[in-house]
Design an enzyme around this catalytic site. Sequence first.
Site, PDB file in Angstrom:
ATOM      1  CB  VAL A 115      -0.912   0.040   1.233  1.00 51.71           C
ATOM      2  CG1 VAL A 115      -1.883   1.208   1.141  1.00 51.71           C
ATOM      3  CG2 VAL A 115      -1.657  -1.266   1.399  1.00 51.71           C
ATOM      4  NE  ARG A 122      13.467   7.697  -3.735  1.00 54.44           N
ATOM      5  CZ  ARG A 122      14.445   8.103  -2.922  1.00 54.44           C
ATOM      6  NH1 ARG A 122      14.463   9.369  -2.501  1.00 54.44           N
ATOM      7  NH2 ARG A 122      15.389   7.274  -2.533  1.00 54.44           N
ATOM      8  CE1 TYR A 123       9.635   7.335  -0.411  1.00 53.40           C
ATOM      9  CE2 TYR A 123       7.648   7.917   0.803  1.00 53.40           C
ATOM     10  CZ  TYR A 123       9.019   7.930   0.690  1.00 53.40           C
ATOM     11  OH  TYR A 123       9.770   8.521   1.665  1.00 53.40           O
ATOM     12  CB  SER A 272      -0.889   6.276   2.936  1.00 51.00           C
ATOM     13  OG  SER A 272      -1.139   6.157   1.555  1.00 51.00           O
ATOM     14  NE  ARG A 336      -6.596   2.880   1.225  1.00 45.77           N
ATOM     15  CZ  ARG A 336      -6.138   2.557   2.441  1.00 45.77           C
ATOM     16  NH1 ARG A 336      -6.793   1.652   3.170  1.00 45.77           N
ATOM     17  NH2 ARG A 336      -5.045   3.090   2.923  1.00 45.77           N
ATOM     18  CD  GLU A 425     -10.976   0.487   6.492  1.00 49.47           C
ATOM     19  OE1 GLU A 425      -9.807   0.368   6.864  1.00 49.47           O
ATOM     20  OE2 GLU A 425     -11.296   1.151   5.498  1.00 49.47           O
ATOM     21  CG  PHE A 451      -5.302  -4.145  14.892  1.00 44.55           C
ATOM     22  CD1 PHE A 451      -6.068  -4.684  15.912  1.00 44.55           C
ATOM     23  CD2 PHE A 451      -4.313  -3.233  15.206  1.00 44.55           C
ATOM     24  CE1 PHE A 451      -5.839  -4.315  17.233  1.00 44.55           C
ATOM     25  CE2 PHE A 451      -4.079  -2.857  16.522  1.00 44.55           C
ATOM     26  CZ  PHE A 451      -4.847  -3.404  17.543  1.00 44.55           C
ATOM     27  CG  LEU A 452      -3.764   0.051  13.310  1.00 46.45           C
ATOM     28  CD1 LEU A 452      -2.671   0.584  12.424  1.00 46.45           C
ATOM     29  CD2 LEU A 452      -3.492   0.403  14.761  1.00 46.45           C
ATOM     30  CG  ASP A 453      -9.281   2.839   9.789  1.00 50.70           C
ATOM     31  OD1 ASP A 453      -9.582   3.820  10.490  1.00 50.70           O
ATOM     32  OD2 ASP A 453      -8.689   2.939   8.714  1.00 50.70           O
ATOM     33  N   PRO A 534       5.199  -3.002   4.408  1.00 56.10           N
ATOM     34  CG  PRO A 534       6.682  -2.523   6.167  1.00 56.10           C
ATOM     35  CD  PRO A 534       5.905  -3.636   5.537  1.00 56.10           C
ATOM     36  CG  ASP A 624      -2.389   4.640   7.925  1.00 55.89           C
ATOM     37  OD1 ASP A 624      -2.772   4.460   9.098  1.00 55.89           O
ATOM     38  OD2 ASP A 624      -2.637   3.828   7.016  1.00 55.89           O
TER      39      ASP A 624
END
Length: 716
Positions: A115, A122-123, A272, A336, A425, A451-453, A534, A624
């Site tokens: 993601v 660049r990423y 992100s 996304r 989520e 998990f986080l959201d 990541p 994020d």
Amino acid sequence: MSEYVPIAGLSVSKPLFDFIEGAATGAGMSAEDFWRAVAKIAADHTATNQALLDKRDELQTKIDNWYTEGGDKGPEAQEAFLREIGYIVPEGPDFTIETMGIDPEISQISGPQLVVPVKNARYALNAANARWGSLYDALYGTDSIPETDGAEKGGGYNPVRGAKVIAFAKGFLDEHFPLDGAKHDQVKGYRVADGALVANLGDKTAGLSDPAAFRGYQGDAGQPTAVLLRNNNLHAELMIDRGHAIGKDDPSGLADIILESAITTIMDCEDSVAAVDGEDKAEVYANYLGLVKGDLTTSFQKGGETVSRGLDPDRTYTAADGSELTLKGRVVMLIRNVGHLMRNPGVLLPNGDEIFEGMLDACVTGLLAKYDVGGKRNSMHGSTYVVKPKMHGPEEVAFAVQLFTDVESAMGLPARTLKIGIMDEERRTTVNLKECIRQAKDRVIFINTGFLDRTGDELHTSMKAGPFMRKAEIKGAAFMTAYENWNVDNGLMSGFQGRAQIGKGMWAMPDLMAAMIEQKIGHPKAGADCAWVPSPTGATLHALHYHKVDVDQIQDELKSRGRASLHDILTVPLGSPNTWSAEDIQQEVDNNCQGILGYVVRWVDHGVGCSKVPDINDVGLMEDRATCRISSQHLANWLEHNVCSKEQVEESLQRMAAKVDEQNAGDPTYRPMAGNFESSLAFRAASDLIFKGTEQPSGYTEPLLHATRLELKAQG
């Protein structure tokens, strides 16, 4: 103030208008026709979108009141109440998804998924090119190989460390591509004869235990420069070069092993990314278009030199049968879009309201899909894979499907070009997951846990139920285990196997790859076709797990187990503050405050939506908006139930601001927060996320972050 251009009854931010002028022309559509389509879609769907958001608020108010009035917190009573208010809907009969035109990278190949913020060219290019990665480099450059017994990384090449890397890599070959009666470290050379791989052992030869694992080669059959192997539908390439710095000392000439790594990548316009206006959105869309067209490039300084980067070409081999074999050199991309909540000032509607950003994303994604329908640059089927996050229940999934249908019609796309990935989520989506999938059964290509959201939504939904566990304990709570299993169970019972992805969430510690290798194998073992990593390096190392685990076989086994418990999912993870010491509580408060500040200061001051942020112990974590949501909602919950005081949190925020300043001391563009608490917009935003946390819609961080970033941009 942004300059706006009037068109089709809309007012469009000039940078966004300029981008669409070129993008629409290249797609064979006039800009005016595009904006007319946007105007109609907004007119047709804005009221529905707002009504869905209003329903979220209405349901949340009923849940808050139920808890406040002493509602039974047990799962049985909770289920009955949630069904009564329409939060949980009736479940219909079993069905099988019917999505057509799915690329094998999504339907059949299990492997790592990246993601990446598409706003960073660049990423994004690194992620697109992460389909293939050097195993030697991934092992040598990370903590996967311990820096003990003389194996330190050091400044230059360390042959002791190199030997350990090579031993690990040849062990990988022995495990997954074994030779009959020999080991790969005994090989003096590889050649191809009669369509088979032959390993020269000096006094004898050996073939592969599974001859079908040999797929092809490059160079001369007698002295190939590359040998292509396959296991569990994933490829590994032996790079053979006796003139190479490593290959010259290897008996077989093996210079590296190149693993098929990230199979798919989500080009992210959402969590992100910090994109708050038309200027930002134009940059995001332009990078994605460059990826779809294949002409995105970027240049940057590395080691005192200018490095240019573009998209990697495909890889061509001579197949075992002598024919030409071509494999993709790049990932298959998903994009996304944002969820249903936010509006964006990049486009103003005729009444002056900002457009819902999800509608704008859908329209632009549909426009850019026209570049791939015929050219098949990304999808061999001309499909565009749209990950849709933060939907609450089946009605909101149905709304997204209708929106995509109307976009396809407006853009002249074939029906169901726009596929949908459902992020599981939000709690209301979890408990209704089967019905959410049903609403998109002819478009769905993906369900994924987060998990986080998911925890952030759990915190906000059950805010009034009582004080939650400490964050580290929540990962092991009954609801979390059941939620992860429930997602896989619903995917399998809906026919996802061999058709669509069942995904798992992020490994958030990019510097701790040894721990990732040890732990993240749990994701494929849980039946997940893909899981988030990541970095490209992380993808190469996580690919090792998919060689070890046959996900198809695991899914076959899991189909016979009973579905996970809904009652476990509805068990609120409440803690016991009376068993915690004052030090325990302060530690949790400090950890949350530091994490929020470290992320928000980069978001607000620099427009960076995702980065490696040092935690309170200086361990780099990928942060994020999802991580920020859980931390801010966790503190809001503890404040709500008097586990900590407002004064305690304020003191921690100020103390942690000084720590975050220190962690960013090497950045000449950084604006310190400590000593500038009144003037620092970033500090104010971080504070508001906590102290106004219960007021935020579903506990989301976007409204406050966007407003503060826009305020800073307005200041120039």
